[in-house]
Design an enzyme around this catalytic site. Sequence first.
Site, mmCIF file in Angstrom:
data_model
loop_
_atom_site.group_PDB
_atom_site.id
_atom_site.type_symbol
_atom_site.label_atom_id
_atom_site.label_comp_id
_atom_site.label_asym_id
_atom_site.label_seq_id
_atom_site.Cartn_x
_atom_site.Cartn_y
_atom_site.Cartn_z
ATOM 1 N N PRO A 195 0.821 -1.218 0.000
ATOM 2 C CA PRO A 195 0.000 0.000 0.000
ATOM 3 C C PRO A 195 0.858 1.273 0.000
ATOM 4 O O PRO A 195 0.378 2.340 -0.373
ATOM 5 C CB PRO A 195 -0.807 -0.096 1.306
ATOM 6 C CG PRO A 195 -0.741 -1.529 1.707
ATOM 7 C CD PRO A 195 0.557 -2.055 1.169
ATOM 8 N N ARG A 213 -0.021 -6.952 -21.828
ATOM 9 C CA ARG A 213 -0.623 -6.309 -23.011
ATOM 10 C C ARG A 213 0.418 -5.614 -23.874
ATOM 11 O O ARG A 213 0.206 -5.389 -25.053
ATOM 12 C CB ARG A 213 -1.626 -5.225 -22.590
ATOM 13 C CG ARG A 213 -2.927 -5.710 -22.039
ATOM 14 C CD ARG A 213 -3.801 -4.537 -21.619
ATOM 15 N NE ARG A 213 -4.168 -3.665 -22.722
ATOM 16 C CZ ARG A 213 -5.100 -3.942 -23.621
ATOM 17 N NH1 ARG A 213 -5.765 -5.068 -23.541
ATOM 18 N NH2 ARG A 213 -5.370 -3.089 -24.588
ATOM 19 N N ASP A 237 -4.732 2.589 -26.723
ATOM 20 C CA ASP A 237 -5.457 2.500 -25.452
ATOM 21 C C ASP A 237 -5.521 3.872 -24.790
ATOM 22 O O ASP A 237 -4.585 4.650 -24.874
ATOM 23 C CB ASP A 237 -4.708 1.588 -24.460
ATOM 24 C CG ASP A 237 -4.928 0.108 -24.744
ATOM 25 O OD1 ASP A 237 -5.748 -0.208 -25.616
ATOM 26 O OD2 ASP A 237 -4.273 -0.695 -24.075
HETATM 27 C C1 JCK Z 1 0.109 -5.938 -0.136
HETATM 28 C C2 JCK Z 1 -0.834 -7.218 3.103
HETATM 29 C C3 JCK Z 1 -2.956 -6.103 3.608
HETATM 30 C C4 JCK Z 1 -3.964 -4.305 4.950
HETATM 31 C C5 JCK Z 1 -2.466 -1.529 7.049
HETATM 32 C C6 JCK Z 1 -2.939 0.071 5.283
HETATM 33 C C7 JCK Z 1 -3.542 1.896 6.676
HETATM 34 C C8 JCK Z 1 -1.489 -3.287 5.629
HETATM 35 C C9 JCK Z 1 -2.176 -2.743 -2.337
HETATM 36 N N1 JCK Z 1 -3.220 -0.879 -3.544
HETATM 37 C C10 JCK Z 1 -3.123 -1.743 -2.504
HETATM 38 N N2 JCK Z 1 -3.905 -1.747 -1.440
HETATM 39 N N3 JCK Z 1 -3.533 -2.695 -0.594
HETATM 40 C C11 JCK Z 1 -2.468 -3.342 -1.107
HETATM 41 C C12 JCK Z 1 -1.776 -4.414 -0.385
HETATM 42 C C13 JCK Z 1 -2.281 -4.840 0.856
HETATM 43 C C14 JCK Z 1 -1.589 -5.785 1.578
HETATM 44 C C15 JCK Z 1 -0.387 -6.332 1.105
HETATM 45 C C16 JCK Z 1 -0.596 -4.990 -0.884
HETATM 46 C C17 JCK Z 1 0.082 -7.231 2.090
HETATM 47 N N4 JCK Z 1 -1.822 -6.355 2.796
HETATM 48 C C18 JCK Z 1 -2.831 -4.895 4.482
HETATM 49 C C19 JCK Z 1 -3.859 -3.202 5.790
HETATM 50 C C20 JCK Z 1 -2.622 -2.687 6.115
HETATM 51 N N5 JCK Z 1 -3.224 -0.419 6.634
HETATM 52 C C21 JCK Z 1 -3.488 1.441 5.244
HETATM 53 C C22 JCK Z 1 -3.041 0.737 7.459
HETATM 54 C C23 JCK Z 1 -1.607 -4.392 4.803
HETATM 55 C C24 JCK Z 1 -1.164 -3.009 -3.321
HETATM 56 N N6 JCK Z 1 -0.360 -3.229 -4.108
#
Ligand code: JCK
Length: 233
Positions: free
Chosen positions: A89, A154, A169
Amino acid sequence: MRFDVLTLFPEMFSGYLGQSLLKRAIDRGLVDVRVHNLRDWSQGRHQQVDDRPFGGGPGMVMMVGPVVEAVEQICRDDVTPARLVLLTPQGRRLRQPVVEELSGGPRLVLVCGRYEGFDQRVVDLLQPDEISIGDYVLNGGEVAAMVVIDAVMRLVPHVLGHAESSVDDSFSSGNRLLECAQYTRPRDYRGLTVPEVLLSGDHEAIAQWRAAQSRARTRQRRADLLEGEVGPT
Ligand code: JCK
């Protein structure tokens, strides 16, 4: 192009990889996707890959050992130089220029996390390209990895036929407009008819109508694209 995916849920990829466009590309040898189970690099009887966070707090953290050792072995087992992508994230936002950049090399290694994410030392040691697909919270990196593979493949030469070519695209470099409305048979569905110009056979008029449609739609829905804005990074 070769993709290696590291995940605790390899079965999540089977439906996606069996899909026709990708399957055809794999069968033609244009792309090679290998999915690896991170648990194969765990240690001990419990095959542990996650542990409680130092300092306390809710949830679990992906352990550094299995992730680093898996990446090292997978990179070593093929000489093709790989670019390492960690889906998180906190990563840089995936946009078409990033997709184009990732498609430039011969190989991507994509690491999917679960739980609350990775031990920081995964990032410190491997210095991956951290990527996020957008500002919403997923349960893990798997769906994000599929998004990256889908967008990147793609752009691999010959994956798309001429007709479906990716050059025009929306969001490809040199195109920052939304696509215009499109129609197919029947000409009348419940009284909703196809715009007359599309049936006219006048290619010049059709091109003009489509261009005007694209501009109007983009202005209404995504004015940010017209202002030359790149958006938040
Ligand atoms: C990899 C575990 C789940 C859920 C803590 C996050 C405030 C941390 C991603 N665009 C995207 N959104 N989410 C991901 C993603 C989520 C993941 C992992 C990618 C590994 N999680 C998770 C919550 C948190 N919070 C915001 C606190 C991890 C991508 N690419």
